[in-house]
Motif scaffolding. Sequence first.
Motif, PDB file in Angstrom:
ATOM      1  N   GLY A   1       0.866  -2.051   0.204  1.00 58.36           N
ATOM      2  CA  GLY A   1      -0.267  -0.146   0.170  1.00 58.36           C
ATOM      3  C   GLY A   1       0.562   1.671   0.008  1.00 58.36           C
ATOM      4  O   GLY A   1       1.590   1.307  -0.625  1.00 58.36           O
ATOM      5  N   HIS A   2       0.385   1.638   0.616  1.00 54.14           N
ATOM      6  CA  HIS A   2       1.000   3.489   0.261  1.00 54.14           C
ATOM      7  C   HIS A   2       2.194   4.153  -0.734  1.00 54.14           C
ATOM      8  O   HIS A   2       2.741   3.911   0.107  1.00 54.14           O
ATOM      9  N   ALA A   3       1.165   3.715  -1.943  1.00 56.50           N
ATOM     10  CA  ALA A   3       1.295   4.321  -3.208  1.00 56.50           C
ATOM     11  C   ALA A   3       2.846   5.305  -2.936  1.00 56.50           C
ATOM     12  O   ALA A   3       3.317   5.089  -4.275  1.00 56.50           O
ATOM     13  N   HIS A   4       2.762   6.395  -2.655  1.00 59.66           N
ATOM     14  CA  HIS A   4       3.337   7.569  -2.912  1.00 59.66           C
ATOM     15  C   HIS A   4       4.595   7.344  -2.243  1.00 59.66           C
ATOM     16  O   HIS A   4       6.027   7.334  -3.021  1.00 59.66           O
ATOM     17  N   LEU A   5       4.491   6.858  -0.861  1.00 58.12           N
ATOM     18  CA  LEU A   5       5.434   5.922  -0.336  1.00 58.12           C
ATOM     19  C   LEU A   5       6.635   5.369  -1.282  1.00 58.12           C
ATOM     20  O   LEU A   5       7.805   5.275  -1.461  1.00 58.12           O
ATOM     21  N   ILE A   6       6.294   4.182  -1.238  1.00 59.31           N
ATOM     22  CA  ILE A   6       6.538   3.167  -2.170  1.00 59.31           C
ATOM     23  C   ILE A   6       7.664   3.514  -3.280  1.00 59.31           C
ATOM     24  O   ILE A   6       8.709   3.130  -3.952  1.00 59.31           O
ATOM     25  N   GLY A   7       6.803   4.620  -4.210  1.00 64.18           N
ATOM     26  CA  GLY A   7       6.831   5.303  -5.188  1.00 64.18           C
ATOM     27  C   GLY A   7       7.885   6.064  -5.392  1.00 64.18           C
ATOM     28  O   GLY A   7       8.972   5.680  -5.843  1.00 64.18           O
ATOM     29  N   TRP A   8       8.619   6.902  -3.800  1.00 61.58           N
ATOM     30  CA  TRP A   8       9.541   7.210  -3.699  1.00 61.58           C
ATOM     31  C   TRP A   8      10.586   5.823  -3.746  1.00 61.58           C
ATOM     32  O   TRP A   8      11.856   6.078  -3.148  1.00 61.58           O
ATOM     33  N   LEU A   9      10.291   5.198  -2.700  1.00 67.03           N
ATOM     34  CA  LEU A   9      11.577   4.270  -1.791  1.00 67.03           C
ATOM     35  C   LEU A   9      12.012   4.000  -3.731  1.00 67.03           C
ATOM     36  O   LEU A   9      12.981   3.521  -3.657  1.00 67.03           O
ATOM     37  N   GLN A  10      10.443   3.437  -4.397  1.00 63.50           N
ATOM     38  CA  GLN A  10      10.929   2.175  -5.758  1.00 63.50           C
ATOM     39  C   GLN A  10      12.543   3.995  -6.648  1.00 63.50           C
ATOM     40  O   GLN A  10      13.094   3.190  -7.350  1.00 63.50           O
ATOM     41  N   ARG A  11      11.559   5.010  -6.554  1.00 71.49           N
ATOM     42  CA  ARG A  11      12.929   6.165  -6.851  1.00 71.49           C
ATOM     43  C   ARG A  11      14.048   6.231  -6.860  1.00 71.49           C
ATOM     44  O   ARG A  11      15.156   6.271  -7.528  1.00 71.49           O
ATOM     45  N   TYR A  12      13.944   5.947  -5.617  1.00 68.54           N
ATOM     46  CA  TYR A  12      15.332   6.246  -4.583  1.00 68.54           C
ATOM     47  C   TYR A  12      16.163   5.584  -4.652  1.00 68.54           C
ATOM     48  O   TYR A  12      17.560   5.235  -4.558  1.00 68.54           O
ATOM     49  N   LEU A  13      15.814   3.949  -4.753  1.00 68.40           N
ATOM     50  CA  LEU A  13      16.788   2.386  -5.052  1.00 68.40           C
ATOM     51  C   LEU A  13      17.260   2.187  -5.776  1.00 68.40           C
ATOM     52  O   LEU A  13      17.670   2.503  -6.823  1.00 68.40           O
ATOM     53  N   SER A  14      16.364   2.878  -7.024  1.00 68.18           N
ATOM     54  CA  SER A  14      16.896   3.113  -9.051  1.00 68.18           C
ATOM     55  C   SER A  14      18.258   3.672  -9.124  1.00 68.18           C
ATOM     56  O   SER A  14      18.831   3.672  -9.674  1.00 68.18           O
ATOM     57  N   TRP A  15      17.559   5.048  -7.979  1.00 67.95           N
ATOM     58  CA  TRP A  15      19.039   5.809  -8.070  1.00 67.95           C
ATOM     59  C   TRP A  15      20.700   5.489  -8.126  1.00 67.95           C
ATOM     60  O   TRP A  15      21.405   5.843  -8.191  1.00 67.95           O
ATOM     61  N   ARG A  16      19.902   4.264  -6.859  1.00 70.82           N
ATOM     62  CA  ARG A  16      21.223   3.438  -6.166  1.00 70.82           C
ATOM     63  C   ARG A  16      21.384   2.381  -6.700  1.00 70.82           C
ATOM     64  O   ARG A  16      22.505   0.999  -6.977  1.00 70.82           O
ATOM     65  N   GLY A  17      20.962   2.116  -8.070  1.00 70.55           N
ATOM     66  CA  GLY A  17      21.160   0.779  -8.789  1.00 70.55           C
ATOM     67  C   GLY A  17      20.657  -0.679  -8.368  1.00 70.55           C
ATOM     68  O   GLY A  17      20.645  -1.400  -9.248  1.00 70.55           O
ATOM     69  N   CYS A  18      18.817  -0.148  -7.622  1.00 66.99           N
ATOM     70  CA  CYS A  18      18.120  -1.515  -7.621  1.00 66.99           C
ATOM     71  C   CYS A  18      16.503  -1.007  -8.224  1.00 66.99           C
ATOM     72  O   CYS A  18      16.111  -0.533  -8.030  1.00 66.99           O
ATOM     73  N   THR A  19      16.870  -2.111  -9.549  1.00 66.26           N
ATOM     74  CA  THR A  19      16.187  -1.766 -10.025  1.00 66.26           C
ATOM     75  C   THR A  19      15.268  -2.562 -10.956  1.00 66.26           C
ATOM     76  O   THR A  19      15.134  -3.652  -9.698  1.00 66.26           O
ATOM     77  N   GLU A  20      14.931  -3.458 -11.575  1.00 67.34           N
ATOM     78  CA  GLU A  20      14.413  -4.591 -11.610  1.00 67.34           C
ATOM     79  C   GLU A  20      15.154  -5.579 -10.715  1.00 67.34           C
ATOM     80  O   GLU A  20      16.424  -5.924 -11.467  1.00 67.34           O
ATOM     81  N   GLY A  21      14.318  -6.766 -10.414  1.00 68.26           N
ATOM     82  CA  GLY A  21      14.910  -8.174 -10.021  1.00 68.26           C
ATOM     83  C   GLY A  21      16.078  -7.591  -8.671  1.00 68.26           C
ATOM     84  O   GLY A  21      16.362  -8.586  -8.080  1.00 68.26           O
ATOM     85  N   LYS A  22      15.321  -6.438  -8.320  1.00 69.68           N
ATOM     86  CA  LYS A  22      16.260  -6.222  -6.099  1.00 69.68           C
ATOM     87  C   LYS A  22      15.079  -6.880  -5.939  1.00 69.68           C
ATOM     88  O   LYS A  22      14.237  -7.062  -5.496  1.00 69.68           O
ATOM     89  N   CYS A  23      16.390  -7.310  -4.576  1.00 70.13           N
ATOM     90  CA  CYS A  23      15.996  -7.964  -3.880  1.00 70.13           C
ATOM     91  C   CYS A  23      15.796  -7.389  -2.378  1.00 70.13           C
ATOM     92  O   CYS A  23      16.981  -6.898  -2.419  1.00 70.13           O
ATOM     93  N   MET A  24      14.655  -7.762  -1.685  1.00 67.99           N
ATOM     94  CA  MET A  24      14.997  -7.102  -0.057  1.00 67.99           C
ATOM     95  C   MET A  24      15.600  -8.209   1.046  1.00 67.99           C
ATOM     96  O   MET A  24      15.647  -8.963   1.015  1.00 67.99           O
ATOM     97  N   LEU A  25      16.311  -7.784   1.780  1.00 68.58           N
ATOM     98  CA  LEU A  25      16.552  -8.076   3.238  1.00 68.58           C
ATOM     99  C   LEU A  25      16.230  -7.461   4.125  1.00 68.58           C
ATOM    100  O   LEU A  25      16.142  -6.400   4.625  1.00 68.58           O
ATOM    101  N   MET A  26      15.717  -7.865   4.949  1.00 67.27           N
ATOM    102  CA  MET A  26      15.028  -8.042   6.312  1.00 67.27           C
ATOM    103  C   MET A  26      16.308  -8.306   7.430  1.00 67.27           C
ATOM    104  O   MET A  26      16.191  -9.468   7.367  1.00 67.27           O
ATOM    105  N   LEU A  27      16.411  -7.128   8.625  1.00 71.69           N
ATOM    106  CA  LEU A  27      17.954  -7.482   9.636  1.00 71.69           C
ATOM    107  C   LEU A  27      17.046  -7.718  10.972  1.00 71.69           C
ATOM    108  O   LEU A  27      16.690  -6.714  10.708  1.00 71.69           O
ATOM    109  N   GLY A  28      17.181  -8.287  11.661  1.00 73.51           N
ATOM    110  CA  GLY A  28      17.008  -8.357  12.878  1.00 73.51           C
ATOM    111  C   GLY A  28      18.127  -8.201  14.007  1.00 73.51           C
ATOM    112  O   GLY A  28      18.975  -8.979  13.897  1.00 73.51           O
ATOM    113  N   VAL A  29      17.651  -7.446  14.518  1.00 71.94           N
ATOM    114  CA  VAL A  29      19.135  -7.219  15.446  1.00 71.94           C
ATOM    115  C   VAL A  29      17.807  -7.078  17.255  1.00 71.94           C
ATOM    116  O   VAL A  29      17.552  -6.200  17.660  1.00 71.94           O
ATOM    117  N   THR A  30      19.019  -8.184  18.247  1.00 67.58           N
ATOM    118  CA  THR A  30      18.420  -8.129  19.281  1.00 67.58           C
ATOM    119  C   THR A  30      19.331  -8.769  20.428  1.00 67.58           C
ATOM    120  O   THR A  30      19.669  -9.311  20.504  1.00 67.58           O
TER     121      THR A  30
END
Length: 538
Positions: free
Chosen positions: A314-343
Motif C-alpha cells: 500500500g502507501h503508493a506515494h511512499l513506495i513510489g518514492w522508495l522505488q525512485r530512490y532505489l533506482s537511483w542507487r542501482g536497485c531496479t528490476e530484480g532487486k532483492c530485499m533483506l530484512m535484518l533483525g538485531v536483538t
Amino acid sequence: MRRWNGWGDDATSMGLTEGARAMLRARLGAGLPAIDATREAIVAQIPASRLPRHRLIQTDASTRFAMALGESFGDWIRKRFGALPPVPDGVAFAESSDQVRELLDLAQLHNWIVIPFAGGTSVAGHLDCPISERPILSINLSRLNRLLHLDKQSQLATFEAGTPGPLVEAQLRALGYTLGHFPQSFEYSTVGGWVVTRSSGQQSLRYGRIEQLFAGGRLEAPVGTLRIATVPAASAGPDLRELVLGSEGRFGILTEATLRVSPLPEHESFHAFFFPRWDAAEAAVRELVQHKLPLSMLRLSNGIETETNLTLAGHAHLIGWLQRYLSWRGCTEGKCMLMLGVTADTRTARDTLREARRLLARNGGVYIGPTMGSKWAANRFKGPYLRNTLWDQGYCADTIETAVDWPQVKNLMLAMEQAARDVFAQYGERVHAFTHLSHVYPQGSSIYSQFVWATAAGGFAPNFERWQRLKAAVADTIAAHRGTVSHQHGVGRDHAAHLADEKGALGMATLAQLCRHFDPKKIMNPGKLLQDGGPWAS
Ligand SMILES: Cc1cc2nc3c(=O)[nH]c(=O)nc-3n(C[C@H](O)[C@H](O)[C@H](O)COP(=O)(O)OP(=O)(O)OC[C@H]3O[C@@H](n4cnc5c(N)ncnc54)[C@H](O)[C@@H]3O)c2cc1C
C-alpha cells in the motif's frame, strides 16, 4: 473467534490494494471466487460416534469436526468446499498428564486410534483421520496451558505442552523472560506442537530452533512414561530428546516441556536493505551468517517476492518514492530485499548493526533504515491472513519449504518455482511463485516458496488435483536437489512419501521399530511420518 474455514481470528483481516489486485489479474487472470459450504451443512453430514460414553470424551458432531483437520491447503479446501473427511469419533480435552495417561490406557484397551490435537496449525496433514474401522479419539491439549515452573538461575521454564505462543510469552514476559520462539503461526501453535514437529521461529538466528530450546520433558507413551531430565550437556549416550523432537504424535503425547528461556532483550529492531541482484544478496547473507554476527533474523526475498511485497504494502506515494530512490542507487528490476533483525543489549546491538551495514555495503547492499522493519515487526503474524482475502477474490495460495547446503540454494529456489509453473502450464494456467530465505545457517539455508494461482471451476476435485500435482512436482524437485523433506513444517501425511529419500532404508526401519516400541498396539496417529501400508509402516 477463530475462523473455522480460514486462517486466524475473524476480527482480523488483510485488505488487497488496487495495485495488488491489478498485479494478480495481470499475472493470473481474473479470479473466480468459489462458493463456500456452510459449517452447519458439513456438520449435519457427520455420522454418529462409534465411541462409548465416557466422562472425559465429548461426542457431539460440532466438536468432532473442529478437530478433524489442520491448516494445509488440502485441509483448507475440504472445509471450503464441504468435502467431508473422516472426523474423530470423540474429543477429550485433557487437563493433566494423568488424564492423558488414562485416555491412552483406555485407547489401548479398546483398540482406538489416538490423534493428539494441539494448536491445529499443521500444514502437512498431521491431523487427518484415517479411514478405519477403529474408533478415533482426538486428545485435545488446549487446557494444558500453564507455566508450571521457572528456574531463573538455570533459565529453564517448564510449560504444559498445550500452551500456545501468546500464553508462553505473556507468562514469561510477566517475569522478565522470553522464549523467543515466533513461528508465523504463533497465535495458535503450541509448545508441544513445536517440539514434535521441529518448528523454527522467525528469530531462530538468535534463539535457536525448538531443538535448541527443548531441554527436557514428559512424554506419555502407550508403553509408559518417558521423563527426560534437564542437564546442561551430557555425553551419556544418544540424547533421548531427539526421540521426542519430530515424533509427530507417533510415540506418545508430550505433556510437559522444559524450555531454555532468555531475559527480555534491552533492544530489538529490524532493518531493511536492498540489493541490485540475487547473487550479491545471497553472498552478503552468507558472509554475515558465517561471520557469526549476533543477529536475530536474516530474511532475504528474491526479486519476485520483493516486487510482490512492495505492491502489497500500500502507501503508493511512499513506495513510489522508495522505488525512485532505489533506482537511483542501482536497485531496479530484480532487486532483492533483506530484512535484518538485531536483538541484544543496546551496545551490542549498535556495534552489530554497524558491522552488518559495513559488510552488506561491501556487497552492494543499500540501507534504507528501520521504518520498513518496524512495519514488518508490527505485522509479523498477519501475512497468513492474506490467504483468506485471496480466496475471497478467487485465488488459492500455498507454501512449500525446504533447506539445502549453500551451493544448491539458488538452483533449488529457481527449480521449485519452475516446477510449479510447469504443473500449471499443463492446465493452460499460470502460477505466481516467489521465494525467500528465512532461516540461514553457516552451511546453507531454508528456502520458503509461496504459490498463488486462480481457483479452478468445478469445486473440490479439480482444485485438490492441482494442489496435489503442485506438491508432488515441487517435492520431487527438492529430492532431486538433495533438499530436506521439510525445514520447519514436519512430515505429517503430506510429505511422508519422500521421507525414505532422506533417511534411507535403515533409517526408516529404525523409525518403524521405534513406533513399535513405544506403541505396540499401533494406536498413535497412524500414517503420519511413516506411511500407512507402505514398506515402512510400523
Ligand atoms: C499460517 C501458518 C504459519 C506457520 N508458520 C510456521 C513457522 O513459521 N515455523 C514453523 O515451524 N511452523 C510453522 N507453521 C506450521 C505449524 O504451525 C507448526 O508445525 C506447529 O509446530 C504445529 O503446532 P500445533 O500446536 O499447531 O500442532 P498441531 O497442528 O495441533 O499438531 C501437529 C502434529 O503434532 C502432534 N502433536 C501436537 N502436540 C503434541 C503433543 N503435545 N504431543 C504429541 N504430539 C503432539 C499432532 O498429533 C500432529 O501430528 C505454520 C502454520 C501455519 C498454518
